[in-house]
Scaffold this motif. Structure first.
Motif, PDB file in Angstrom:
ATOM      1  N   ALA A 163       0.819  -1.208   0.000  1.00  0.00           N
ATOM      2  CA  ALA A 163       0.000   0.000   0.000  1.00  0.00           C
ATOM      3  C   ALA A 163       0.857   1.263   0.000  1.00  0.00           C
ATOM      4  O   ALA A 163       0.560   2.223  -0.717  1.00  0.00           O
ATOM      5  N   VAL A 165       2.334   1.780  -3.492  1.00  0.00           N
ATOM      6  CA  VAL A 165       1.326   2.294  -4.425  1.00  0.00           C
ATOM      7  C   VAL A 165       1.090   3.777  -4.155  1.00  0.00           C
ATOM      8  O   VAL A 165       1.062   4.592  -5.086  1.00  0.00           O
ATOM      9  N   ALA A 166       0.940   4.141  -2.892  1.00  0.00           N
ATOM     10  CA  ALA A 166       0.707   5.552  -2.550  1.00  0.00           C
ATOM     11  C   ALA A 166       1.870   6.427  -2.992  1.00  0.00           C
ATOM     12  O   ALA A 166       1.668   7.531  -3.511  1.00  0.00           O
ATOM     13  N   GLU A 168       1.712   6.755  -6.731  1.00  0.00           N
ATOM     14  CA  GLU A 168       0.612   7.655  -7.083  1.00  0.00           C
ATOM     15  C   GLU A 168       1.020   9.109  -6.876  1.00  0.00           C
ATOM     16  O   GLU A 168       0.659   9.981  -7.671  1.00  0.00           O
ATOM     17  N   GLU A 189      -0.737   5.880 -12.081  1.00  0.00           N
ATOM     18  CA  GLU A 189      -2.049   5.358 -11.693  1.00  0.00           C
ATOM     19  C   GLU A 189      -1.890   4.111 -10.815  1.00  0.00           C
ATOM     20  O   GLU A 189      -0.934   3.348 -10.970  1.00  0.00           O
ATOM     21  N   ALA A 190      -2.849   3.915  -9.918  1.00  0.00           N
ATOM     22  CA  ALA A 190      -2.776   2.827  -8.942  1.00  0.00           C
ATOM     23  C   ALA A 190      -2.618   1.461  -9.605  1.00  0.00           C
ATOM     24  O   ALA A 190      -1.819   0.634  -9.162  1.00  0.00           O
ATOM     25  N   GLU A 191      -3.367   1.212 -10.669  1.00  0.00           N
ATOM     26  CA  GLU A 191      -3.269  -0.095 -11.337  1.00  0.00           C
ATOM     27  C   GLU A 191      -1.871  -0.321 -11.908  1.00  0.00           C
ATOM     28  O   GLU A 191      -1.296  -1.406 -11.772  1.00  0.00           O
ATOM     29  N   ALA A 202       0.857   1.166 -10.831  1.00  0.00           N
ATOM     30  CA  ALA A 202       1.762   1.056  -9.679  1.00  0.00           C
ATOM     31  C   ALA A 202       1.753  -0.373  -9.124  1.00  0.00           C
ATOM     32  O   ALA A 202       2.814  -0.930  -8.838  1.00  0.00           O
ATOM     33  N   ARG A 203       0.562  -0.962  -9.005  1.00  0.00           N
ATOM     34  CA  ARG A 203       0.487  -2.347  -8.510  1.00  0.00           C
ATOM     35  C   ARG A 203       1.219  -3.296  -9.451  1.00  0.00           C
ATOM     36  O   ARG A 203       1.948  -4.191  -9.003  1.00  0.00           O
TER      37      ARG A 203
END
Length: 106
Positions: free
Chosen positions: A3, A6-7, A10, A15-17, A19-20
């Motif tokens: 998490a 990802v933050a 971001e 974008e979160a997707e 980043a994951r």
């Protein structure tokens, strides 16, 4: 790394997707190392390489793009370094870098 990673990405405009997807191989590699080696031997990255300059560069990048993460990065770096077989001089250099914080922008 999950998490928080990802933050942080971001905060850099990713974008979160995406980043994951970027972090998934790192998480898998970390888990593989951890299950196959002692935790201290499973570590990769600048602490494992004793690369205090890279840690300073991380501090500068975080200060520029996601300054709220600076205390977390420093705390996790210090907590991880406790278990590493560094010399006193290496520990002092790391602490100086973390205490000094990011270098001023040019």
């Amino acid at each position: 790394l999950g998490a928080g990673g990802v933050a942080l990405l971001e905060a850099l405009g990713i974008e979160a997707e995406t980043a994951r997807a970027m972090l998934a191989p790192l998480l898998r590699g970390t888990l593989d190392h951890f299950t196959q080696r002692a935790p201290r031997d499973a570590l990769t990255g600048p602490l494992a390489r004793r690369d205090v300059d890279a840690i300073g560069a991380h501090l500068a990048a975080i200060a520029r793009h996601a300054p709220d993460f600076l205390p977390v990065y420093a705390a996790l770096t210090r907590a991880t370094a406790i278990w590493l077989p560094w010399t006193e001089a290496e520990r002092a250099a790391l602490e100086e870098t973390l205490s000094r914080g990011p270098a001023p922008r040019r």
